[in-house]
Design an enzyme around this catalytic site. Sequence first.
Site, PDB file in Angstrom:
ATOM      1  N   ALA A   4       4.086   3.951  -1.399  1.00 42.71           N
ATOM      2  CA  ALA A   4       4.325   4.621  -2.681  1.00 42.71           C
ATOM      3  C   ALA A   4       4.936   3.652  -3.687  1.00 42.71           C
ATOM      4  CB  ALA A   4       5.255   5.824  -2.476  1.00 42.71           C
ATOM      5  N   VAL A   5       5.909   2.869  -3.244  1.00 47.45           N
ATOM      6  CA  VAL A   5       6.542   1.904  -4.138  1.00 47.45           C
ATOM      7  C   VAL A   5       5.601   0.735  -4.395  1.00 47.45           C
ATOM      8  CG1 VAL A   5       8.458   0.274  -4.383  1.00 47.45           C
ATOM      9  CG2 VAL A   5       8.869   2.555  -3.414  1.00 47.45           C
ATOM     10  N   CYS A  41      17.606   3.769  -4.570  1.00 50.92           N
ATOM     11  CA  CYS A  41      17.035   4.411  -5.759  1.00 50.92           C
ATOM     12  C   CYS A  41      18.004   5.336  -6.485  1.00 50.92           C
ATOM     13  CB  CYS A  41      15.750   5.165  -5.395  1.00 50.92           C
ATOM     14  SG  CYS A  41      15.894   6.256  -3.981  1.00 50.92           S
ATOM     15  N   HIS A  98      14.674  10.783  -9.981  1.00 49.03           N
ATOM     16  CA  HIS A  98      15.970  11.174  -9.411  1.00 49.03           C
ATOM     17  C   HIS A  98      16.926  11.487 -10.556  1.00 49.03           C
ATOM     18  CE1 HIS A  98      14.543  10.132  -5.558  1.00 49.03           C
ATOM     19  NE2 HIS A  98      15.439   9.260  -5.162  1.00 49.03           N
ATOM     20  N   THR A 121       0.803  -1.227   0.000  1.00 47.73           N
ATOM     21  CA  THR A 121       0.000   0.000   0.000  1.00 47.73           C
ATOM     22  C   THR A 121       0.837   1.280   0.000  1.00 47.73           C
ATOM     23  OG1 THR A 121      -0.102  -0.096   2.408  1.00 47.73           O
ATOM     24  CG2 THR A 121      -1.924  -1.119   1.206  1.00 47.73           C
ATOM     25  N   ARG A 148      -2.802  -1.701   9.872  1.00 52.36           N
ATOM     26  CA  ARG A 148      -3.711  -0.567   9.643  1.00 52.36           C
ATOM     27  C   ARG A 148      -4.275  -0.527   8.219  1.00 52.36           C
ATOM     28  NH1 ARG A 148       1.254   1.841   9.518  1.00 52.36           N
ATOM     29  NH2 ARG A 148       1.698   3.042   7.637  1.00 52.36           N
ATOM     30  N   SER A 149      -3.677  -1.291   7.286  1.00 55.50           N
ATOM     31  CA  SER A 149      -4.205  -1.322   5.914  1.00 55.50           C
ATOM     32  C   SER A 149      -5.169  -2.481   5.684  1.00 55.50           C
ATOM     33  CB  SER A 149      -3.058  -1.414   4.905  1.00 55.50           C
ATOM     34  OG  SER A 149      -2.309  -0.224   4.916  1.00 55.50           O
ATOM     35  N   GLY A 208      11.143   9.768  -3.082  1.00 59.46           N
ATOM     36  CA  GLY A 208      12.134   8.895  -2.465  1.00 59.46           C
ATOM     37  C   GLY A 208      11.898   8.755  -0.965  1.00 59.46           C
TER      38      GLY A 208
END
EC number: 1.2.1.11
Lengths: 354, 354
Positions: B15-16, B131, B257, B13, B41-42, B162
């Site tokens: 960003a990545v 990254c 990046h 859940t 929590r997800s 990032g």
Amino acid sequence: MGDQPTLAVVGATGAVGTVMCELLSSRRNVWGEIRVVASKRSVGRTLFVRGAELPVLELAPDVFDGVDVAMFDVPDEVSAEWAPIAVQHGAIAVDNSGAFRMDRDVPLVVPEINPEQVRNRPRGIIANANCTTLAMIVAIAPLHHEYGLKELVIASYQSVSGAGKAGVDALLDQLQRVAGDRTLGSRSGNVRQAIGDDLGPFPAPLALNVVPWAGSLRDAGWSSEELKVRNETRKILGLPDLKISATCVRVPVVTGHSVAVHAVFGTEVDCEDAREVLRHAPGVILVDEPQSGEFPMPIDAVGTDPAWVGRLRRSIDDPRALDFFVVGDNLRKGSALNTAQIAELVAAELTTRA
Amino acid sequence: MGDQPTLAVVGATGAVGTVMCELLSSRRNVWGEIRVVASKRSVGRTLFVRGAELPVLELAPDVFDGVDVAMFDVPDEVSAEWAPIAVQHGAIAVDNSGAFRMDRDVPLVVPEINPEQVRNRPRGIIANANCTTLAMIVAIAPLHHEYGLKELVIASYQSVSGAGKAGVDALLDQLQRVAGDRTLGSRSGNVRQAIGDDLGPFPAPLALNVVPWAGSLRDAGWSSEELKVRNETRKILGLPDLKISATCVRVPVVTGHSVAVHAVFGTEVDCEDAREVLRHAPGVILVDEPQSGEFPMPIDAVGTDPAWVGRLRRSIDDPRALDFFVVGDNLRKGSALNTAQIAELVAAELTTRA
């Protein structure tokens, strides 16, 4: 001439000229009469300098009659034409353009580094360096004097005001167009779409972006800005064989040029010694406490005079190399302030001679 | 196991993880069952993968029962605890955290560079690189194979994603607070005042600023991010003595990046040859026509798979050195994509073996 020399500020209504008028109002007053000069379209405006309202004069030969020092912040081609005219009329010209910087008969002066060069001006012209060079050079020079500089690799983070008021307007307009849309910057091209074709003086949008380009294309893929940094740094430091590679990049910052510097010296460096050198260097402020969030940043350095230096580390794999980050206000030390400092050296010379 | 291996995505859940679910839906389908796993929590949420709505499972040992490959994108300490548990339950773990990257018994794999290392996994764990390293390494490796890399000096322009969703939210909130006020960024401290104390995961405001800091403080002033770039690049390229100095800087970009690279090789380089090498390099796209405004930028590279490389120049003062600018999507090649590519190598191995 009277007790104090007469000054002309040519290009007084531009981004740098505006800062120049502020500096003339706040620095020790060494000037007699001050004239503010600009192109025809600014005639009719007035500017406040030292609390007085001065009419903008149109750039013309007779504006230099009786002028001792003429500071120019205008495009290269305007300086190339008009600085010699000012000299013919008896002024010493201090020029902030690129027109004369690499001329062998024009000194390139940073008062903290080579003030003696100010008198070495066979053409009557003294040049001010490029803003990116000036952002870092007052930090690099004292380290060079201590350790003997051999090589520089630098990457810049240049603000939009380096491209004048048009650059600032472009970024601020773009920010208004992207702010509030939380999808932008997460898909290829959607920032371009939101901003459209009105890019101001830049080749690409600056909001939510970095643009690895400043200036115009020169030989072998180098930008004019990158070559300026190399050639001017060599000239100011008096190191014609210094190895320099620069990558100049524009970032969405209003004012304040940052530079990541990798400097290789002839002798081993000690980081604490280097900090001590920088603490005592004129025009430098050391801001290097990363554990408490203190490192140089444009939002702090803007509007201030010194070069802010921090993130000082000795290279792990080369005991002769230092890495650091330096930030300077490109409108102050990067242009108007250094020009004013040069002009003040000339004023002191003229006043002593008088 | 069935024909196709079972996959668990841990941290689905974030960003990545969100990008990972998109990639699993768009790439060639090599997986049988897919489970999406996150913290407690997800639980209750669902995620769409390959057109199907999957319930988020809570991270627990039995979630790995029957799993062949477990991809982790979670904080270091969560990976350190849970990747070995996944291995105990029979899975091969592909970990995107920093927990195992420098472990001698864990390979650090970039499929374009060292795919053979994927089988060299005595602990059952394969690590994915940082990254910033991944943004540049697919461009650097083919040049190393051609010319023999000796030294790297790099400066990064890292996006806020990032630092995860909290980083993106912080920048977008800040932009809304500064947009429309045309005085901001022109006076020391006024951006700080407008933004206040809510800096999200960053030590300073990002809007209208650059922040020369990423990660945490390590020895002698180096940041953890800068050391990761050095150590991981050495390990991936198999060059334990490579000289590297990195300066890592956060910029107000959502995703993508950028890295300014100065690479010194053992032999002289020819810029046109180097371009040809990059044109044929897997995972690289050459974007190098500055005369027509074409250079790599985050607003274009975001959402795409390759490393965008441009601004290629041979150093004027060192015929063995190349300078270039490279941009990669830190959520794709910089994390989710490279993780997916590693997992696909494992899937191919398992499918062949079955």
